[in-house]
Design a protein around this motif. Structure first.
Motif, PDB file in Angstrom:
ATOM      1  N   SER A 105       1.190 -19.522 -46.483  1.00 39.96           N
ATOM      2  CA  SER A 105       1.312 -20.087 -45.667  1.00 39.96           C
ATOM      3  C   SER A 105       3.054 -20.741 -45.158  1.00 39.96           C
ATOM      4  CB  SER A 105       0.548 -21.481 -45.453  1.00 39.96           C
ATOM      5  OG  SER A 105      -0.555 -21.178 -45.965  1.00 39.96           O
ATOM      6  N   LEU A 106       3.666 -20.585 -45.346  1.00 40.19           N
ATOM      7  CA  LEU A 106       5.299 -21.153 -45.598  1.00 40.19           C
ATOM      8  C   LEU A 106       5.850 -20.128 -44.725  1.00 40.19           C
ATOM      9  CD1 LEU A 106       6.281 -22.527 -48.949  1.00 40.19           C
ATOM     10  CD2 LEU A 106       6.167 -23.614 -47.083  1.00 40.19           C
ATOM     11  N   LEU A 107       5.381 -18.312 -45.539  1.00 37.04           N
ATOM     12  CA  LEU A 107       6.099 -18.021 -44.486  1.00 37.04           C
ATOM     13  C   LEU A 107       6.077 -16.872 -43.339  1.00 37.04           C
ATOM     14  CD1 LEU A 107       8.058 -14.651 -45.276  1.00 37.04           C
ATOM     15  CD2 LEU A 107       5.461 -13.398 -45.565  1.00 37.04           C
ATOM     16  N   LEU A 108       4.936 -17.676 -43.439  1.00 32.22           N
ATOM     17  CA  LEU A 108       3.977 -17.097 -41.947  1.00 32.22           C
ATOM     18  C   LEU A 108       4.508 -18.809 -41.175  1.00 32.22           C
ATOM     19  CD1 LEU A 108       0.404 -15.882 -42.678  1.00 32.22           C
ATOM     20  CD2 LEU A 108       2.505 -14.674 -42.225  1.00 32.22           C
ATOM     21  N   ALA A 109       4.504 -19.888 -41.756  1.00 30.54           N
ATOM     22  CA  ALA A 109       5.260 -20.225 -40.251  1.00 30.54           C
ATOM     23  C   ALA A 109       6.537 -20.617 -40.329  1.00 30.54           C
ATOM     24  CB  ALA A 109       4.549 -21.824 -41.392  1.00 30.54           C
ATOM     25  N   SER A 110       7.690 -20.624 -41.073  1.00 35.93           N
ATOM     26  CA  SER A 110       8.686 -20.140 -41.061  1.00 35.93           C
ATOM     27  C   SER A 110       8.715 -18.973 -39.915  1.00 35.93           C
ATOM     28  CB  SER A 110       9.185 -19.455 -42.272  1.00 35.93           C
ATOM     29  OG  SER A 110       9.086 -17.586 -42.347  1.00 35.93           O
ATOM     30  N   PRO A 111       8.913 -18.296 -39.113  1.00 36.89           N
ATOM     31  CA  PRO A 111       8.723 -18.192 -37.541  1.00 36.89           C
ATOM     32  C   PRO A 111       9.571 -19.464 -37.116  1.00 36.89           C
ATOM     33  CG  PRO A 111       7.811 -16.550 -38.493  1.00 36.89           C
ATOM     34  CD  PRO A 111       7.702 -17.723 -39.905  1.00 36.89           C
ATOM     35  N   GLN A 112       8.969 -20.532 -36.735  1.00 37.32           N
ATOM     36  CA  GLN A 112       8.869 -21.389 -35.779  1.00 37.32           C
ATOM     37  C   GLN A 112      10.269 -22.251 -36.103  1.00 37.32           C
ATOM     38  OE1 GLN A 112       5.726 -20.783 -33.908  1.00 37.32           O
ATOM     39  NE2 GLN A 112       5.555 -23.048 -34.501  1.00 37.32           N
ATOM     40  N   LEU A 113      11.264 -22.122 -37.400  1.00 38.06           N
ATOM     41  CA  LEU A 113      12.355 -22.721 -37.267  1.00 38.06           C
ATOM     42  C   LEU A 113      12.761 -21.898 -36.809  1.00 38.06           C
ATOM     43  CD1 LEU A 113      12.089 -23.484 -40.909  1.00 38.06           C
ATOM     44  CD2 LEU A 113      12.279 -24.512 -39.602  1.00 38.06           C
ATOM     45  N   PHE A 114      13.081 -20.938 -36.029  1.00 41.15           N
ATOM     46  CA  PHE A 114      14.056 -20.199 -35.488  1.00 41.15           C
ATOM     47  C   PHE A 114      13.386 -20.007 -34.161  1.00 41.15           C
ATOM     48  CE2 PHE A 114      13.602 -18.692 -39.554  1.00 41.15           C
ATOM     49  CZ  PHE A 114      15.211 -18.422 -40.112  1.00 41.15           C
ATOM     50  N   ILE A 115      11.858 -20.112 -33.534  1.00 39.95           N
ATOM     51  CA  ILE A 115      11.742 -19.827 -32.071  1.00 39.95           C
ATOM     52  C   ILE A 115      11.622 -20.884 -31.834  1.00 39.95           C
ATOM     53  CG2 ILE A 115      10.988 -17.549 -33.041  1.00 39.95           C
ATOM     54  CD1 ILE A 115       8.093 -18.978 -31.857  1.00 39.95           C
ATOM     55  N   PHE A 116      11.912 -22.400 -32.058  1.00 34.44           N
ATOM     56  CA  PHE A 116      11.568 -23.896 -31.664  1.00 34.44           C
ATOM     57  C   PHE A 116      13.281 -24.296 -31.162  1.00 34.44           C
ATOM     58  CE2 PHE A 116       6.671 -23.239 -31.467  1.00 34.44           C
ATOM     59  CZ  PHE A 116       6.775 -24.168 -30.698  1.00 34.44           C
ATOM     60  N   ARG A 117      13.226 -24.641 -30.348  1.00 27.50           N
ATOM     61  CA  ARG A 117      14.520 -25.462 -30.509  1.00 27.50           C
ATOM     62  C   ARG A 117      14.816 -26.295 -28.786  1.00 27.50           C
ATOM     63  NH1 ARG A 117      15.465 -20.211 -28.465  1.00 27.50           N
ATOM     64  NH2 ARG A 117      15.989 -19.801 -30.027  1.00 27.50           N
ATOM     65  N   ALA A 118      15.734 -27.635 -29.308  1.00 25.55           N
ATOM     66  CA  ALA A 118      15.257 -28.718 -27.980  1.00 25.55           C
ATOM     67  C   ALA A 118      16.738 -28.033 -27.115  1.00 25.55           C
ATOM     68  CB  ALA A 118      15.592 -30.088 -28.755  1.00 25.55           C
ATOM     69  N   ILE A 119      16.054 -27.677 -25.634  1.00 25.57           N
ATOM     70  CA  ILE A 119      16.287 -27.672 -24.696  1.00 25.57           C
ATOM     71  C   ILE A 119      16.885 -29.542 -24.032  1.00 25.57           C
ATOM     72  CG2 ILE A 119      16.945 -26.218 -23.344  1.00 25.57           C
ATOM     73  CD1 ILE A 119      15.457 -24.489 -24.619  1.00 25.57           C
ATOM     74  N   ARG A 120      17.700 -29.183 -23.242  1.00 23.60           N
ATOM     75  CA  ARG A 120      18.518 -29.985 -22.501  1.00 23.60           C
ATOM     76  C   ARG A 120      18.138 -30.280 -21.534  1.00 23.60           C
ATOM     77  NH1 ARG A 120      19.202 -35.526 -22.558  1.00 23.60           N
ATOM     78  NH2 ARG A 120      20.394 -36.376 -21.113  1.00 23.60           N
ATOM     79  N   VAL A 121      17.693 -29.841 -20.177  1.00 24.74           N
ATOM     80  CA  VAL A 121      18.178 -29.818 -18.769  1.00 24.74           C
ATOM     81  C   VAL A 121      18.909 -30.733 -17.591  1.00 24.74           C
ATOM     82  CG1 VAL A 121      17.255 -29.855 -16.782  1.00 24.74           C
ATOM     83  CG2 VAL A 121      15.598 -28.622 -18.772  1.00 24.74           C
ATOM     84  N   GLU A 122      20.210 -30.887 -17.551  1.00 31.08           N
ATOM     85  CA  GLU A 122      21.036 -31.584 -17.167  1.00 31.08           C
ATOM     86  C   GLU A 122      20.684 -31.884 -15.880  1.00 31.08           C
ATOM     87  OE1 GLU A 122      22.897 -32.925 -19.215  1.00 31.08           O
ATOM     88  OE2 GLU A 122      23.111 -32.187 -20.903  1.00 31.08           O
ATOM     89  N   ALA A 123      20.141 -31.201 -14.796  1.00 30.01           N
ATOM     90  CA  ALA A 123      19.505 -32.233 -13.986  1.00 30.01           C
ATOM     91  C   ALA A 123      18.850 -32.977 -13.616  1.00 30.01           C
ATOM     92  CB  ALA A 123      19.857 -30.536 -12.781  1.00 30.01           C
ATOM     93  N   ALA A 124      17.926 -32.466 -14.624  1.00 38.11           N
ATOM     94  CA  ALA A 124      16.616 -33.882 -14.517  1.00 38.11           C
ATOM     95  C   ALA A 124      16.613 -34.759 -15.549  1.00 38.11           C
ATOM     96  CB  ALA A 124      15.444 -32.630 -15.039  1.00 38.11           C
ATOM     97  N   ASP A 125      17.843 -34.984 -16.416  1.00 42.30           N
ATOM     98  CA  ASP A 125      17.901 -35.910 -17.476  1.00 42.30           C
ATOM     99  C   ASP A 125      16.947 -35.592 -17.983  1.00 42.30           C
ATOM    100  OD1 ASP A 125      18.899 -36.853 -19.223  1.00 42.30           O
ATOM    101  OD2 ASP A 125      18.895 -39.077 -17.924  1.00 42.30           O
ATOM    102  N   PHE A 126      16.321 -34.253 -18.895  1.00 40.23           N
ATOM    103  CA  PHE A 126      14.671 -34.707 -19.696  1.00 40.23           C
ATOM    104  C   PHE A 126      15.144 -33.378 -20.806  1.00 40.23           C
ATOM    105  CE2 PHE A 126      11.092 -32.369 -19.839  1.00 40.23           C
ATOM    106  CZ  PHE A 126       9.855 -33.801 -20.447  1.00 40.23           C
TER     107      PHE A 126
END
Length: 280
Positions: free
Chosen positions: A73-94
């Motif tokens: 479970s730890l091994l298969l879920a670990s890719p989530q730590l690398f593919i997800f990120r918080a992205i900010r859209v400056e134009a929409a302030d979102f």
């Protein structure tokens, strides 16, 4: 789930990049752990019924299987730590927690999702179906031998009571059915999205959230199922219900009015009405 619920309310992501990665990792980790623990239970039930003489080695074997389940479970879920990120859209302030930019092509994301669909749903379901099919076949063959008068593991201390076996089998089959009922709508919706992303414009957003929460309820259902198949739990629950009914009858309006106050020269001693006469 509390973090995910807050996210559904806010829509925008306010937790920062680290919490974004952690939440997505924990969501997938919990889903894998839940599915793999059901696989371990199925394998344990199969071995206990097909090989009852190996009961002494069950604790060590189950410990190894549980360690493997949590590690996978730890091994298969670990890719989530690398593919997800918080992205900010400056134009929409979102700001949003997404996988944008992690996959160069659409088919790569589809393959990734299909892989987890296989490990989370298809593989556990196949293993559980195989285990319980073998258990049913074993019980059927044993019933035929007993019916024909054959002695089948009748020595003292070496056989498991058939009634107890059937009770355990019923419980585990109910657990598997709850897994199928809870998670099938979520994965059907996911497959539809993976191959036809435009379905997001067809189905309301609240449907996606409701289906995901319904799937996670499977983890909540399992302890309840275990409880209802445990005689001591049912007995305690029945006693609790009887106590509640008795207390409710003591505090009913009719009985309270009859006991509103003691008669002249008498002193009320019933503890259920002490609060009613405290001011007299």
């Amino acid at each position: 789930m509390p973090l995910d619920a807050v996210w559904n309310v806010t829509v925008q992501w306010y937790g920062g990049d680290a919490l974004c990665k952690l939440l997505c990792f924990l969501k997938l980790f919990a889903m894998h752990a839940s599915a793999f623990i059901l696989v371990v239970i199925s394998l344990d039930r199969q071995h206990a019924i097909l090989h009852p003489l190996d009961a002494l080695s069950a604790q060590c074997r189950n410990r190894r299987m549980l360690l493997l389940a949590w590690s996978l479970s730890l091994l298969l879920a670990s890719p989530q730590l690398f593919i997800f990120r918080a992205i900010r859209v400056e134009a929409a302030d979102f700001t949003q927690c997404v996988t944008h930019g992690s996959f160069h092509h659409r088919w790569q994301e589809t393959v990734y999702n299909m892989f987890h669909f296989t490990t989370l749903y298809v593989f556990p379901l196949l293993v559980m179906s195989c285990c319980y099919s073998r258990i049913l076949l074993h019980i059927h063959l044993q019933h035929l031998r007993d019916k024909a008068g054959a002695s089948y593991l009748r020595r003292s201390g070496t056989d498991i009571i058939p009634k107890a076996r059937m009770k355990t089998l019923k419980m585990t089959v109910v657990i598997v059915l709850s897994f199928v009922v809870c998670w099938t709508p979520y994965y059907l919706l996911g497959i539809w999205y993976w191959f036809q992303p435009d379905m997001l414009h067809v189905t309301p957003e609240y449907v996606h959230h409701a289906v995901f929460v319904f799937g996670n309820l499977n983890t909540c259902c399992d302890p309840v199922i275990y409880g209802f198949y445990t005689p001591s739990f049912r007995a305690d629950l029945a006693n609790c219900c009887r106590r509640m009914r008795r207390d409710a009858s003591l505090w009913s309006p009719d009985r309270l009015s009859a006991r509103q106050g003691p008669r002249s020269g008498e002193h009320e001693s019933d503890p259920a009405t002490n609060n009613q006469v405290a001011g007299d």
